[in-house]
Design a protein around this motif. Structure first.
Motif, mmCIF file in Angstrom:
data_model
loop_
_atom_site.group_PDB
_atom_site.id
_atom_site.type_symbol
_atom_site.label_atom_id
_atom_site.label_comp_id
_atom_site.label_asym_id
_atom_site.label_seq_id
_atom_site.Cartn_x
_atom_site.Cartn_y
_atom_site.Cartn_z
ATOM 1 N N THR A 476 -33.291 20.425 -13.588
ATOM 2 C CA THR A 476 -33.096 21.866 -13.560
ATOM 3 C C THR A 476 -31.894 22.223 -14.429
ATOM 4 O OG1 THR A 476 -32.599 23.776 -12.141
ATOM 5 C CG2 THR A 476 -31.765 21.639 -11.427
ATOM 6 N N ARG A 477 -31.994 23.376 -15.093
ATOM 7 C CA ARG A 477 -30.929 23.799 -16.006
ATOM 8 C C ARG A 477 -30.718 25.298 -15.855
ATOM 9 N NH1 ARG A 477 -32.338 23.118 -22.119
ATOM 10 N NH2 ARG A 477 -33.546 24.994 -21.619
ATOM 11 N N ARG A 478 -29.473 25.718 -15.921
ATOM 12 C CA ARG A 478 -29.146 27.146 -15.856
ATOM 13 C C ARG A 478 -27.746 27.335 -16.395
ATOM 14 N NH1 ARG A 478 -26.312 28.872 -10.997
ATOM 15 N NH2 ARG A 478 -25.659 27.073 -9.754
ATOM 16 N N LEU A 488 -31.832 15.111 -10.760
ATOM 17 C CA LEU A 488 -31.709 14.687 -9.366
ATOM 18 C C LEU A 488 -32.954 13.919 -8.964
ATOM 19 C CD1 LEU A 488 -29.893 14.993 -6.814
ATOM 20 C CD2 LEU A 488 -31.258 17.002 -6.241
ATOM 21 N N GLU A 489 -32.743 12.731 -8.389
ATOM 22 C CA GLU A 489 -33.890 11.940 -7.975
ATOM 23 C C GLU A 489 -34.408 12.426 -6.631
ATOM 24 O OE1 GLU A 489 -32.761 7.884 -7.702
ATOM 25 O OE2 GLU A 489 -31.723 8.134 -5.800
ATOM 26 N N ALA A 490 -35.728 12.357 -6.463
ATOM 27 C CA ALA A 490 -36.375 12.897 -5.267
ATOM 28 C C ALA A 490 -35.905 12.232 -3.975
ATOM 29 C CB ALA A 490 -37.897 12.783 -5.403
ATOM 30 N N ILE A 512 -34.925 28.337 -5.605
ATOM 31 C CA ILE A 512 -35.143 27.152 -4.780
ATOM 32 C C ILE A 512 -33.872 26.315 -4.798
ATOM 33 C CG2 ILE A 512 -36.543 25.087 -4.450
ATOM 34 C CD1 ILE A 512 -38.791 26.442 -5.888
ATOM 35 N N VAL A 513 -33.413 25.932 -3.617
ATOM 36 C CA VAL A 513 -32.219 25.107 -3.481
ATOM 37 C C VAL A 513 -32.639 23.738 -2.960
ATOM 38 C CG1 VAL A 513 -29.923 24.892 -2.471
ATOM 39 C CG2 VAL A 513 -30.859 27.156 -2.969
ATOM 40 N N LYS A 521 -23.966 19.223 -3.342
ATOM 41 C CA LYS A 521 -24.720 19.419 -2.089
ATOM 42 C C LYS A 521 -25.963 20.285 -2.252
ATOM 43 C CE LYS A 521 -21.249 17.236 -0.379
ATOM 44 N NZ LYS A 521 -21.333 15.765 -0.239
ATOM 45 N N GLY A 522 -26.022 21.131 -3.245
ATOM 46 C CA GLY A 522 -27.191 21.964 -3.456
ATOM 47 C C GLY A 522 -27.416 22.213 -4.937
ATOM 48 N N TYR A 523 -28.644 21.999 -5.415
ATOM 49 C CA TYR A 523 -28.974 22.177 -6.828
ATOM 50 C C TYR A 523 -30.099 23.208 -6.929
ATOM 51 C CZ TYR A 523 -25.909 18.279 -7.672
ATOM 52 O OH TYR A 523 -24.802 17.488 -7.739
#
Length: 549
Positions: A476-478, A488-490, A512-513, A521-523
């Motif tokens: 994810t990119r922003r 991030l690995e699942a 979506i977090v 802690k949150g992406y």
């Protein structure tokens, strides 16, 4: 140690000691100012008699304190990192400081540090303390791997110093010094200087030249400060990966050695601030549980070098462990969704409704609106994405979030300009005269903010890469001024949150977090079409959504 401790304490209390020297000098008794220095040095010597540590088969214990005794004990099985640091004095004396990390955030002064150890004792001690991490490797040797051995996946080059001024580090160093100089009369000295006194009302050119000169001088000083800090911190950087741990070694005056347990590794972040992005450069940070949320692996460096290190860092994570391979292989081979045996396959140009998605086991949130149609191309890209050959996680193209997300970027950027124009029109109608140049300010700001909004949209995206030979990856990119590309690995994702603000609901978007115990802690996957939210979650963590009856 009897030399290191007193010198360390004296350096720590330099501001207080300078105050006592000034007071003693002004009072006419300068010798009295030496008493605090002697007391601080005596306190440092006393630390040697009251500090001891012990390492046994199960625990590492440290006992410190003079007036208040303190005993710290860490189970060896909880040790996750062993860092080594040696400033100039330690290096001259052949000593170092060894810090043990357990993955728990500790307050300042509560760290588990073994100070002033002989550098010859450091390598075997570090290997012994991290011996339990050898179980995470596929090595067959009886002895645990050496932390300072392994494959080099990154190293520092002197030419990288040119990227140092493109960060805010120099400003963070220079600004406090400038503020301190201003407090001690720098501004008054400049205003009383002969150059300033000779400037009159007709010296606009001279004033402009002085301002430009001061600006250029400030930029030069800020750049030099950034380069100096960059060299002092990252000189001689080497990144070694031995399969069980990641070992970083860098520093010019203060040498630092950081050893990280790769069993706590959950991904990486490719950081691209605006100035670095313009120079085709980036930074690399690790996503790990219980560690610094922004543990940097590579500082400002060419984008190609960062991507190469990122690919090498993630390469070992793409190979499943023996316990995972049997579980992942059938799902990956069959292309099953949500643990079902059904195979999702659509032809190009087809569309499938939400009801049809549920028929193959995909959980889709129920809404009161009419049943939307989901283009098959989007569904196929999200549910069954194909690996990109010849591309790394740092270069693989991402899926954009559509026209609604673009409109939202422009709306959020330009609505203040619209409000300002309305206020100016109201003032003009009510008889308030505005200068002509005031009407050009909103136009210029609108152009700048529109460019920023477009750049923010271009930086918005996500991708799910399937785990054919390892874990599935969420990319994810922003961001624009500070853009991050998170990989991030699942298996590191422990939960999901789908958020919708009032305006997002009107636009059919959601955020979506991905919750994780690592890193920040949150992406976030920002402003993704709500129709794709459930499919994205199902593609990354099959079966996590459950089923609605």
């Amino acid at each position: 140690m009897l030399l290191v401790y007193p010198v360390t304490e004296i350096v720590k209390y330099i501001p207080v000691l300078l105050g006592t020297v000034i007071v003693g000098t002004t009072s006419g008794n300068p010798m009295w100012s030496l008493i605090p220095v002697a007391l601080v040095a005596a306190y440092g010597v006393a630390r040697w008699f009251t500090t001891s540590f012990r390492i046994d088969a199960d625990h590492v214990q440290l006992r410190t304190g003079i007036l208040q005794r303190r005993k710290l004990s860490v189970p060896r099985s909880r040790i996750r990192s062993v860092d080594v640091e040696a400033d100039l004095l330690h290096r001259v004396l052949g000593l170092a400081v060894l810090e043990i990390g357990t993955g728990k955030q500790t307050a300042k002064g509560e760290e588990f540090k073994l100070d002033a150890l002989d550098t010859r004792r450091i390598p075997p001690l570090r290997t012994e303390l991290l011996s339990h991490t050898a179980e995470h490797t596929e090595a067959t040797e009886d002895s645990p791997p050496d932390a300072e051995s392994g494959m080099e996946i990154g190293h520092w080059q002197p030419a990288w110093v040119r990227y140092a001024p493109l960060s805010l580090t120099g400003l963070a160093i220079f600004a406090p010094l400038l503020g301190l100089a201003a407090q001690y009369g720098l501004i008054g000295w400049i205003s009383r200087s002969s150059v300033v006194r000779q400037l009159g009302d007709d010296s606009a050119t001279g004033v402009a030249l002085v301002v430009v000169g001061l600006t250029v001088l400030s930029l030069v000083l800020v750049s030099l400060a950034a380069c100096a800090q960059y060299l002092a911190t990252w000189f001689g950087l080497r990144v070694l990966d031995n399969g069980a741990t990641l070992h970083l070694r860098h520093g010019l005056f203060t040498a630092r050695q950081i050893t990280l347990d790769l069993a706590r590794f959950r991904g990486a972040t490719l950081s691209e601030p605006l100035l670095l992005r313009a120079a085709r450069a980036a930074q690399l940070e690790m996503i790990m549980t219980g560690e610094n949320p922004r543990q940097k692996v590579l500082p400002q460096a060419p984008r190609a070098a960062v991507e190469r290190t990122l690919d090498e860092l993630l390469r070992t994570r793409r190979r499943p462990r023996a316990s995972e391979g049997a579980e992942r292989a059938p799902a990956s081979a069959a292309g099953s969704v949500g643990g079902s045996d059904a195979v999702v396959a659509w032809s190009a140009g087809e569309s499938r409704s939400v009801g049809e998605l549920r028929s193959v086991g995909v959980s889709v949130p129920l809404t009161k609106t009419s049943t939307p149609e989901v283009p098959s191309s989007d569904v196929a890209n999200i549910l069954a994405p194909q690996p990109i050959t010849g591309a790394t996680l740092g270069t693989v193209p991402l899926h954009q979030h559509g026209p609604a997300a673009r409109r939202r970027r422009y709306t959020r950027a330009l609505w203040p300009i619209g409000v300002a124009v309305v206020v100016m029109v109201v003032l003009s109608v009510t008889g308030t005269s505005l200068p002509g140049w005031a009407w050009g300010v909103p136009v210029v700001l609108a152009l700048v903010l529109a460019a920023l909004a477009e750049d923010r949209y271009r930086g918005l995206g996500h991708r799910v890469l399937p785990g054919t030979t390892g874990p599935t990856w969420l990319i994810t990119r922003r961001g624009s001024l500070d853009r991050n590309r998170d990989c991030l690995e699942a298996p590191g994702i422990i939960g999901w949150t789908v958020r919708q603000t009032f305006w997002q609901r009107r636009a059919g978007l959601a955020t979506i977090v991905a919750a994780t115990a690592a890193g920040r802690k949150g992406y976030l996957v920002v402003d993704i079409p709500i129709d794709q939210a459930a499919e994205l979650i199902e593609a990354v963590t099959p079966g996590r959504l459950g089923y609605r009856h």
